[in-house]
Design a protein around this motif. Structure first.
Motif, PDB file in Angstrom:
ATOM      1  N   ILE A  86      15.846 -47.720   0.856  1.00  0.00           N
ATOM      2  CA  ILE A  86      15.108 -47.914   2.103  1.00  0.00           C
ATOM      3  C   ILE A  86      13.633 -48.144   1.772  1.00  0.00           C
ATOM      4  N   PRO A  87      13.062 -49.271   2.191  1.00  0.00           N
ATOM      5  CA  PRO A  87      11.651 -49.535   1.922  1.00  0.00           C
ATOM      6  C   PRO A  87      10.742 -48.610   2.726  1.00  0.00           C
ATOM      7  N   PHE A  88       9.538 -48.400   2.218  1.00  0.00           N
ATOM      8  CA  PHE A  88       8.604 -47.500   2.895  1.00  0.00           C
ATOM      9  C   PHE A  88       7.181 -48.024   2.828  1.00  0.00           C
ATOM     10  N   LEU A  89       6.358 -47.518   3.750  1.00  0.00           N
ATOM     11  CA  LEU A  89       4.918 -47.725   3.754  1.00  0.00           C
ATOM     12  C   LEU A  89       4.243 -46.361   3.797  1.00  0.00           C
ATOM     13  N   VAL A  90       2.954 -46.345   3.482  1.00  0.00           N
ATOM     14  CA  VAL A  90       2.219 -45.080   3.429  1.00  0.00           C
ATOM     15  C   VAL A  90       0.877 -45.215   4.130  1.00  0.00           C
ATOM     16  N   ALA A  91       0.581 -44.260   5.006  1.00  0.00           N
ATOM     17  CA  ALA A  91      -0.776 -44.054   5.511  1.00  0.00           C
ATOM     18  C   ALA A  91      -1.260 -42.728   4.924  1.00  0.00           C
ATOM     19  N   PHE A  92      -2.549 -42.617   4.697  1.00  0.00           N
ATOM     20  CA  PHE A  92      -3.085 -41.380   4.143  1.00  0.00           C
ATOM     21  C   PHE A  92      -3.712 -40.524   5.236  1.00  0.00           C
TER      22      PHE A  92
END
Length: 206
Positions: A86-92
């Motif tokens: 499953i692809p993912f993105l990240v916010a900090f």
């Protein structure tokens, strides 16, 4: 090698799972990973977005061999996504960088995962904005996802607002997508700290 396969709607649907405030410590809680794994297996999302404070950086436990400790925690958090492809993105969030490692360096750790969406993601997010187009059946940009870095602590306390440079970058991307598609593209923004206007819609209750 990051995940570079285009993300598209499936039969008109796109399921996004948001994971917020894991706030993990070097002594990783196995229940956190178990919860992510069970949630992913049940929901079967097309995309997962971490929206900040993946680690709780300000505690002394991260001092000494910090990079390896952070890398180990992130590896554990991402394992269920890699296992299920499953692809993912990240916010900090405000606590991630408080471990002493910059968001840019942490982003390189995320980008080492084969499921990190967006080939140039590690470079783009350091400017405070990342855009991921979601494609329709005709190969056009049918939807947009924006990731904003909601920044850390301000000099006077509390937390910084979204910067004008981030808004300018957003407007440029938005207008480019409009020009490419003939109209504004429906979009969602993900960030850790909500803008102050959110307080205007909060109603105090007993």
């Amino acid at each position: 090698m990051p995940y570079t396969k285009p993300i598209s709607f499936r039969e008109g649907n796109l399921r996004i799972m948001q994971i917020a405030d894991a706030q993990e410590l070097p002594l990783m809680n196995p229940d956190t990973v178990k919860l992510i794994r069970l949630a992913v297996e049940k929901a079967k999302p097309d995309l997962v977005i971490f929206t900040g404070d993946q680690i709780y950086g300000p505690i002394p436990l991260y001092k000494g061999n910090t990079r390896e400790k952070v890398r180990k925690v992130l590896s554990a958090l991402l394992a269920p996504l890699e296992e299920n492809r499953i692809p993912f993105l990240v916010a900090f969030g405000n606590h991630d960088r408080e471990c002493g490692i910059s968001n840019a360096e942490q982003m390189k750790m995320y980008a080492a995962s084969p499921m990190c969406a967006g080939g140039s993601y590690a470079n783009e997010l350091t400017s405070g904005l990342f855009n991921l187009p979601i494609y329709g059946k005709n190969g056009n940009t049918a939807f947009n996802i924006y990731i904003f870095d909601s920044n850390g602590e301000a000099e006077a306390g509390a937390y910084k607002a979204i910067g004008q440079n981030q808004l300018d970058d957003y407007a440029a991307v938005r207008d480019t997508r409009k020009e490419e598609n003939g109209d504004y593209v429906p979009s969602l923004v993900f960030q850790h700290i909500p803008p102050w206007e959110v307080m205007n819609v909060i109603q105090r209750v007993p």
